[in-house]
Design a protein around this motif. Structure first.
Motif, PDB file in Angstrom:
ATOM      1  N   ARG A   1       8.552   4.489   1.527  1.00  0.00           N
ATOM      2  CA  ARG A   1       7.738   3.865   2.467  1.00  0.00           C
ATOM      3  C   ARG A   1       6.417   4.315   2.005  1.00  0.00           C
ATOM      4  N   GLY A   2       6.093   5.487   1.609  1.00  0.00           N
ATOM      5  CA  GLY A   2       4.645   5.949   0.974  1.00  0.00           C
ATOM      6  C   GLY A   2       4.567   5.001  -0.099  1.00  0.00           C
ATOM      7  N   LEU A   3       5.414   5.103  -1.098  1.00  0.00           N
ATOM      8  CA  LEU A   3       5.241   4.208  -2.368  1.00  0.00           C
ATOM      9  C   LEU A   3       4.687   2.682  -1.934  1.00  0.00           C
ATOM     10  N   ALA A   4       5.402   2.145  -1.004  1.00  0.00           N
ATOM     11  CA  ALA A   4       5.101   0.682  -0.823  1.00  0.00           C
ATOM     12  C   ALA A   4       3.961   0.590   0.089  1.00  0.00           C
ATOM     13  N   LEU A   5       3.433   1.554   0.745  1.00  0.00           N
ATOM     14  CA  LEU A   5       2.132   1.499   1.727  1.00  0.00           C
ATOM     15  C   LEU A   5       1.338   1.788   0.645  1.00  0.00           C
ATOM     16  N   PHE A   6       1.267   2.335  -0.591  1.00  0.00           N
ATOM     17  CA  PHE A   6       0.268   2.843  -1.552  1.00  0.00           C
ATOM     18  C   PHE A   6       0.071   1.307  -2.051  1.00  0.00           C
ATOM     19  N   LEU A   7       1.151   0.813  -2.721  1.00  0.00           N
ATOM     20  CA  LEU A   7       1.112  -0.451  -3.426  1.00  0.00           C
ATOM     21  C   LEU A   7       0.580  -1.638  -2.565  1.00  0.00           C
ATOM     22  N   SER A   8       0.713  -1.596  -1.236  1.00  0.00           N
ATOM     23  CA  SER A   8       0.377  -2.784  -0.495  1.00  0.00           C
ATOM     24  C   SER A   8      -1.135  -2.339   0.190  1.00  0.00           C
ATOM     25  N   GLU A   9      -1.519  -1.096  -0.197  1.00  0.00           N
ATOM     26  CA  GLU A   9      -2.839  -0.596   0.578  1.00  0.00           C
ATOM     27  C   GLU A   9      -2.687  -0.805   2.088  1.00  0.00           C
ATOM     28  N   THR A  10      -1.304  -0.680   2.656  1.00  0.00           N
ATOM     29  CA  THR A  10      -1.141  -0.889   4.227  1.00  0.00           C
ATOM     30  C   THR A  10      -1.537  -2.444   4.653  1.00  0.00           C
ATOM     31  N   LYS A  11      -1.617  -3.299   3.775  1.00  0.00           N
ATOM     32  CA  LYS A  11      -2.194  -4.709   4.005  1.00  0.00           C
ATOM     33  C   LYS A  11      -0.748  -5.342   4.213  1.00  0.00           C
TER      34      LYS A  11
END
Length: 325
Positions: A132-142
């Motif tokens: 989840r942290g990697l996905a949040l980093f890639l999406s910039e939480t957008k």
């Protein structure tokens, strides 16, 4: 407790999920006229497909006494990668890519579990946060929006049946054949029943346990494809805590948390039961704050039924051994 009473209680526990489903069906039907309609039943089945597919994958892991808590993170990571990097590619390219991502994620879980002998609960709890942290980093939480092709998949149907259901049918048939008609499937059950005895019988326990985590990862990726195609986008909460209804669905369907017992179609039924509960709460306009409480109650019932059923089966087995001796 007499033998007859024990068998009667076993019978009740065996059909407890069905009784719970009927009770919910009647209760929601009495409280909402919209619940008992063909359109709503179709919605329940369609909306439960992603949970059912992931519950099938979870069944493989539970059968060997493991658990995978990272499937929600796999969902989110796959949805983010699809939206950001695969949106311009045709489905014949993007779908195999996300399956590889799911397989690789499962392989990471498997490596730490099998090679380093760390409990799968701990391993997947850690990879839950990592993914989840990697996905949040890639999406910039957008919010990550999906391509028109992916969204069309979620809206389209064949022979009047949504593609999500066809995907579930395909996954279920393959999983059923693998578990019930192949030596590999029988070895999975043997490992779950007694890993030491399975190893002594010549079964390669490590590689098989490794493989079931990879299967679970692939099913999580397929579940992500189904879900994100239906909603069209993935927010920062996409897939959040999906592991709990998925595990509950598998256990309600008869898959034991203690390994060695369970099946594909039971897990599908459990997914429909879980989705029926959520749908019914929406239909009666229940307070959204009640949803977690109801889900927690279902998980508790599933765990209690499985634990009690396992205890009774052990007692019956012990009595059988005494009679034979």
């Amino acid at each position: 407790m007499t033998l007859n009473r024990t068998r009667l209680l076993m019978l009740v526990l065996r059909f407890a999920p069905l009784l719970l489903f009927l009770a919910l069906f009647v209760a929601f039907g009495l409280m909402s006229d919209r619940f008992m309609t063909f359109g709503n039943f179709r919605n329940i089945l369609t909306q439960s497909t992603h949970i059912a597919v992931m519950a099938i994958g979870m069944t493989f892991v539970l059968l060997v006494k493991g658990v995978d808590l990272s499937i929600g993170s796999i969902m989110y990571l796959v949805a983010v990668v699809m939206g950001l990097y695969l949106s311009d590619l045709p489905l014949v390219v993007s779908i195999p890519t996300i399956l590889v991502i799911g397989f690789a994620y499962g392989a990471v879980n498997a490596w730490f579990t099998v090679q380093l002998r760390i409990a799968s609960f701990i391993v997947t709890l850690a990879t839950l946060f990592i993914g989840r942290g990697l996905a949040l980093f890639l999406s910039e939480t957008k919010m990550v929006f999906q391509s028109d092709v992916v969204q069309t998949l979620g809206r389209s149907s064949a022979l009047g049946v949504p593609w999500a259901i066809w995907i579930l049918v395909a996954v279920a048939l393959v999983a059923w054949i693998v578990l019930s008609q192949t030596p590999y499937g029988r070895q999975i059950y043997a490992i779950g029943a007694d890993p030491d005895a399975a190893a002594k019988a010549g079964i390669r326990v490590g590689p098989i346990v490794f493989s079931v985590f990879c299967i679970c990862g692939v099913c999580a990726a397929i579940g992500a494809l189904i879900s994100v195609s239906q909603v069209g986008a993935a927010s920062a909460t996409f897939g959040f805590q999906k592991e709990f209804p998925v595990i509950a669905a598998a256990v309600l369907g008869g898959t034991s948390l203690f390994g060695g017992r369970g099946g594909v179609f039971g897990s599908i039924f459990g997914a429909v039961l879980v989705q029926t509960t959520e749908n019914g709460l929406v239909m009666i306009n229940a307070d959204p704050y009640l949803y977690p409480l109801v889900n927690a109650f279902i998980i508790f019932i599933a765990a209690w039924v499985d634990g009690r059923r396992t205890q009774l089966m052990e007692k019956l087995e012990q009595r059988k051994i005494r009679i034979e001796t």
